[in-house]
Motif scaffolding. Structure first.
Motif, PDB file in Angstrom:
ATOM      1  N   ALA A 141      12.770   5.803   5.017  1.00 31.91           N
ATOM      2  CA  ALA A 141      13.195   6.718   3.948  1.00 31.91           C
ATOM      3  C   ALA A 141      13.248   6.009   2.588  1.00 31.91           C
ATOM      4  N   ASP A 161      12.596   5.543  -1.131  1.00 35.63           N
ATOM      5  CA  ASP A 161      12.424   6.516  -2.216  1.00 35.63           C
ATOM      6  C   ASP A 161      12.155   5.779  -3.529  1.00 35.63           C
ATOM      7  N   ARG A 171       9.423   5.896   7.483  1.00 33.94           N
ATOM      8  CA  ARG A 171      10.450   5.733   8.528  1.00 33.94           C
ATOM      9  C   ARG A 171      11.761   5.222   7.930  1.00 33.94           C
TER      10      ARG A 171
END
Ligand SMILES: NC(=O)c1ccc[n+]([C@@H]2O[C@H](COP(=O)([O-])OP(=O)(O)OC[C@H]3O[C@@H](n4cnc5c(N)ncnc54)[C@H](O)[C@@H]3O)[C@@H](O)[C@H]2O)c1
Ligand SMILES: [Zn+2]
Length: 366
Positions: free
Chosen positions: A96, A98, A94
């Motif tokens: 994002a 990375d 949710r």
């Protein structure tokens, strides 16, 4: 502040890292991550540690210009579950998260193992930092790269080796630790002396009362030495292949049996390990591998630190039941009992094929 290097060769990268140990160093975490090029971080902590320490870590990261999220899980062993790990994976998706996002575990072994496992698995691996806030985490769980969660069928059954980028052991954070948790952690400290370092064991004997009272400088010295000993073992047997890392299991085969037989949450891990080390030393004496005098010395040191060397009264610890649990231990091979046993203070050996009758004798003897 002391820095302990954990030297690990990599196939194509150097995976070595530092364990920083000292008072008040949590406030410097922002600079540490920034120096490693981190622009974004997710802190994972538990409900007890969030207000006590994690917010200070968050402030430091924010002050260093690092974009930040803070995720909190319930305190305690039940958080090392598939459900809680899955919840964090979903949170990461949710948000994002990375591969450039650093995961910062702020807490004890539960948060470290859980956050470490999530960091190891999300997006096939994110950079990880341990801010260890319990004695257990500072001397043991935050160092060495073992991460994992529990299944109904057993503790730590699912996991991964995932080394952190760095470990921060701020001694000041130990001041807020509940007394029983703190004392329990001292069992692993005694373990390091017993398995690897006679001079350290003697030093612990000299300072037992002051350590139990959390006297700052002595506590820092005990954490540093313990962390260095753990680092040394991990460096030489990172993935438990040569058998060297097995020395860390001293007291743990007996200890796990007591922990399991007592029922979940009755004995703290370190309390069970203390009882386990006392039983292991007795077994070594029964096998004529250790002088009786050393059994008593270890019992006395444990006692002066506030740790038990006998199982508590009133709980049913039938030897047959304990033996059956030990035979199921994941470190047992083919149902045969083997133990890490001391041959003197500062040295242990792996002893295979121990006669169950002698183990029973060690369980009953006092
Ligand atoms: N990965 C490894 O190599 C390794 C080694 C040893 C243990 N472990 C794991 O570690 C876990 C046990 O870790 P633990 O003993 O640190 O327990 P823990 O993480 O549950 O912490 C103990 C309690 O203290 C609270 N707490 C933590 N820091 C605090 C602080 N500074 N002040 C006040 N309260 C604080 C926590 O909320 C918790 O309630 C077990 O799951 C065990 O399997 C892993
Ligand atoms: Zn342990």
């Amino acid at each position: 502040m002391a820095t302990i290097r954990v030297s690990l060769a990599g196939e194509d990268t150097d995976r070595s890292y530092d364990v920083a140990c000292g008072r008040g160093i949590l406030a410097g975490i922002g600079q540490r991550l920034a120096a490693c090029g981190a622009a974004r971080a997710v802190i994972i902590t538990d409900e007890a540690v969030a207000d006590l320490h994690a917010r200070r870590a968050a402030d430091s990261l924010a002050a260093a210009g690092i974009a930040l999220e803070l995720l909190t899980v319930p305190s305690g062993e039940p958080s090392k579950s598939v459900a809680v790990a899955a919840g964090l994976w979903d949170d990461f998706a949710r948000l994002a998260v990375d591969r450039a996002t650093h995961v910062v575990a702020v807490g004890g072994g539960v948060v470290g193992d859980l956050a470490g496992f999530v960091a190891a698995t999300f997006a096939r691996g994110l950079p990880l930092w341990h801010v260890a806030t319990t004695l257990v985490a500072q001397v043991d769980s935050a160092i060495g790269g073992k991460t994992g969660i529990n299944l109904a069928g057993g503790k730590n059954l699912v996991g991964a080796f995932w080394q952190p980028r760095g470990v921060i052991a701020d001694i000041e954070t130990l001041e807020t630790l509940p007394e029983r948790e703190f004392v329990s952690g001292l069992a692993e400290v005694v373990k390091y002396g017993m398995i690897l370092d006679a001079a350290f064991f003697e030093w612990l004997e000299e300072h037992a009362a002051a350590l139990a009272a959390r006297q700052g400088d002595l506590l820092a010295a005990a954490v540093e030495r313990s962390a260095a000993l753990k680092a040394h073992v991990v460096e030489r047997d990172e993935r438990e292949i040569t058998g060297l890392r097995a020395v860390l299991n001293y007291g743990h085969t007996f200890g796990h049996a007591y922990e399991t037989a007592a029922g979940y949450g009755v004995l703290l891990h370190g309390e069970a390990v203390a009882i386990g080390m006392a039983r292991a030393a007795r077994l070594a004496a029964i096998l004529d591998r250790l002088p009786e005098e050393v059994v008593g010395r270890q019992d006395r040191l444990l006692g002066r630190m506030g740790l038990p060397s006998e199982a508590p009264q009133g709980l049913a610890f039938a030897p047959d039941n304990l033996l059956a649990i030990m035979a199921r231990d994941k470190k047992t091979v083919g149902g045969r009992l083997r133990f890490v046993l001391p041959s003197r203070i500062g040295q242990v050996e792996l002893v295979p094929d121990v006669d169950p009758a002698l183990v029973t004798q060690a369980l009953l003897g006092s």
